[in-house]
Design a protein around this motif. Sequence first.
Motif, PDB file in Angstrom:
ATOM      1  N   PRO A  51      -0.251  17.944 -17.944  1.00 27.29           N
ATOM      2  CA  PRO A  51       0.396  17.109 -16.920  1.00 27.29           C
ATOM      3  C   PRO A  51       1.368  16.105 -17.555  1.00 27.29           C
ATOM      4  O   PRO A  51       1.200  15.691 -18.706  1.00 27.29           O
ATOM      5  CB  PRO A  51      -0.782  16.366 -16.273  1.00 27.29           C
ATOM      6  CG  PRO A  51      -1.994  17.157 -16.618  1.00 27.29           C
ATOM      7  CD  PRO A  51      -1.700  17.854 -17.905  1.00 27.29           C
ATOM      8  N   ALA A  52       2.364  15.722 -16.795  1.00 29.32           N
ATOM      9  CA  ALA A  52       3.419  14.835 -17.314  1.00 29.32           C
ATOM     10  C   ALA A  52       2.862  13.495 -17.784  1.00 29.32           C
ATOM     11  O   ALA A  52       3.337  12.942 -18.787  1.00 29.32           O
ATOM     12  CB  ALA A  52       4.483  14.623 -16.255  1.00 29.32           C
ATOM     13  N   THR A  53       1.854  12.980 -17.084  1.00 30.31           N
ATOM     14  CA  THR A  53       1.296  11.685 -17.498  1.00 30.31           C
ATOM     15  C   THR A  53       0.637  11.773 -18.868  1.00 30.31           C
ATOM     16  O   THR A  53       0.764  10.860 -19.676  1.00 30.31           O
ATOM     17  CB  THR A  53       0.268  11.189 -16.464  1.00 30.31           C
ATOM     18  OG1 THR A  53      -0.730  12.192 -16.278  1.00 30.31           O
ATOM     19  CG2 THR A  53       0.926  10.868 -15.137  1.00 30.31           C
ATOM     20  N   LEU A  54      -0.044  12.885 -19.127  1.00 31.94           N
ATOM     21  CA  LEU A  54      -0.676  13.075 -20.437  1.00 31.94           C
ATOM     22  C   LEU A  54       0.385  13.223 -21.528  1.00 31.94           C
ATOM     23  O   LEU A  54       0.242  12.685 -22.623  1.00 31.94           O
ATOM     24  CB  LEU A  54      -1.604  14.291 -20.415  1.00 31.94           C
ATOM     25  CG  LEU A  54      -2.366  14.577 -21.696  1.00 31.94           C
ATOM     26  CD1 LEU A  54      -3.273  13.408 -22.057  1.00 31.94           C
ATOM     27  CD2 LEU A  54      -3.184  15.850 -21.552  1.00 31.94           C
ATOM     28  N   GLN A  55       1.462  13.940 -21.216  1.00 38.61           N
ATOM     29  CA  GLN A  55       2.551  14.089 -22.184  1.00 38.61           C
ATOM     30  C   GLN A  55       3.179  12.735 -22.511  1.00 38.61           C
ATOM     31  O   GLN A  55       3.422  12.426 -23.674  1.00 38.61           O
ATOM     32  CB  GLN A  55       3.621  15.038 -21.639  1.00 38.61           C
ATOM     33  CG  GLN A  55       3.192  16.481 -21.579  1.00 38.61           C
ATOM     34  CD  GLN A  55       4.286  17.372 -21.050  1.00 38.61           C
ATOM     35  OE1 GLN A  55       5.386  16.922 -20.716  1.00 38.61           O
ATOM     36  NE2 GLN A  55       3.994  18.661 -20.951  1.00 38.61           N
ATOM     37  N   GLN A  60       3.960   8.248 -26.271  1.00 37.38           N
ATOM     38  CA  GLN A  60       4.012   6.807 -26.532  1.00 37.38           C
ATOM     39  C   GLN A  60       2.998   6.395 -27.591  1.00 37.38           C
ATOM     40  O   GLN A  60       3.255   5.499 -28.392  1.00 37.38           O
ATOM     41  CB  GLN A  60       3.756   6.029 -25.248  1.00 37.38           C
ATOM     42  CG  GLN A  60       4.891   6.126 -24.272  1.00 37.38           C
ATOM     43  CD  GLN A  60       4.559   5.479 -22.938  1.00 37.38           C
ATOM     44  OE1 GLN A  60       3.430   5.100 -22.694  1.00 37.38           O
ATOM     45  NE2 GLN A  60       5.558   5.374 -22.075  1.00 37.38           N
ATOM     46  N   ALA A  61       1.847   7.063 -27.617  1.00 39.97           N
ATOM     47  CA  ALA A  61       0.793   6.702 -28.567  1.00 39.97           C
ATOM     48  C   ALA A  61       1.125   7.144 -29.982  1.00 39.97           C
ATOM     49  O   ALA A  61       0.715   6.503 -30.952  1.00 39.97           O
ATOM     50  CB  ALA A  61      -0.543   7.302 -28.135  1.00 39.97           C
ATOM     51  N   ASN A  62       1.849   8.242 -30.124  1.00 38.38           N
ATOM     52  CA  ASN A  62       2.147   8.771 -31.453  1.00 38.38           C
ATOM     53  C   ASN A  62       3.629   9.106 -31.536  1.00 38.38           C
ATOM     54  O   ASN A  62       4.071  10.086 -30.934  1.00 38.38           O
ATOM     55  CB  ASN A  62       1.299  10.014 -31.732  1.00 38.38           C
ATOM     56  CG  ASN A  62       1.403  10.457 -33.170  1.00 38.38           C
ATOM     57  OD1 ASN A  62       2.411  10.252 -33.823  1.00 38.38           O
ATOM     58  ND2 ASN A  62       0.351  11.067 -33.652  1.00 38.38           N
ATOM     59  N   PRO A  63       4.420   8.328 -32.268  1.00 41.66           N
ATOM     60  CA  PRO A  63       5.862   8.578 -32.324  1.00 41.66           C
ATOM     61  C   PRO A  63       6.235   9.915 -32.953  1.00 41.66           C
ATOM     62  O   PRO A  63       7.269  10.486 -32.608  1.00 41.66           O
ATOM     63  CB  PRO A  63       6.396   7.415 -33.152  1.00 41.66           C
ATOM     64  CG  PRO A  63       5.231   6.827 -33.851  1.00 41.66           C
ATOM     65  CD  PRO A  63       4.020   7.171 -33.048  1.00 41.66           C
ATOM     66  N   ILE A  64       5.391  10.438 -33.811  1.00 47.25           N
ATOM     67  CA  ILE A  64       5.715  11.726 -34.446  1.00 47.25           C
ATOM     68  C   ILE A  64       5.582  12.852 -33.424  1.00 47.25           C
ATOM     69  O   ILE A  64       6.447  13.721 -33.330  1.00 47.25           O
ATOM     70  CB  ILE A  64       4.820  11.974 -35.666  1.00 47.25           C
ATOM     71  CG1 ILE A  64       4.993  10.849 -36.680  1.00 47.25           C
ATOM     72  CG2 ILE A  64       5.162  13.305 -36.321  1.00 47.25           C
ATOM     73  CD1 ILE A  64       4.003  10.867 -37.804  1.00 47.25           C
ATOM     74  N   VAL A  65       4.516  12.823 -32.632  1.00 45.94           N
ATOM     75  CA  VAL A  65       4.342  13.825 -31.576  1.00 45.94           C
ATOM     76  C   VAL A  65       5.471  13.685 -30.556  1.00 45.94           C
ATOM     77  O   VAL A  65       6.022  14.687 -30.090  1.00 45.94           O
ATOM     78  CB  VAL A  65       2.962  13.683 -30.902  1.00 45.94           C
ATOM     79  CG1 VAL A  65       2.850  14.582 -29.688  1.00 45.94           C
ATOM     80  CG2 VAL A  65       1.857  13.996 -31.890  1.00 45.94           C
TER      81      VAL A  65
END
Length: 108
Positions: A51-55, A60-65
């Motif tokens: 889902p878009a919210t999880l993405q 936001q939590a991991n800049p590399i991802v």
Amino acid sequence: MEKRSDRGGVNTPSPWEEEETRRRARTAATGGISHIEMLSTAVALNLEDAPATLQETSAQANPIVGAVMVGERPRHVVEGMLQRRLLSIGMAALPVNCDGAPFDCSHV
């Protein structure tokens, strides 16, 4: 490898030993960055159908991802993080983890 003693009993490595140590450190660092790239790419691929919210939360939590998800090269993000650390503390060793949290048992 023998160390030569040419300064009053102080063992100093030969120029070849110093270069060999630098080469090994560069090889280990390159391998570590490659592993980070592979893992963040795997996480980003797993998030493609999420889902878009999880993405958004993961990006936001991991800049590399987040970089992988938008098509950037993760190596550039990692290099930026390393350079920011060098600019803030120089080459000094600090008792902190990669997020800057001190190793002082404050979490216990």
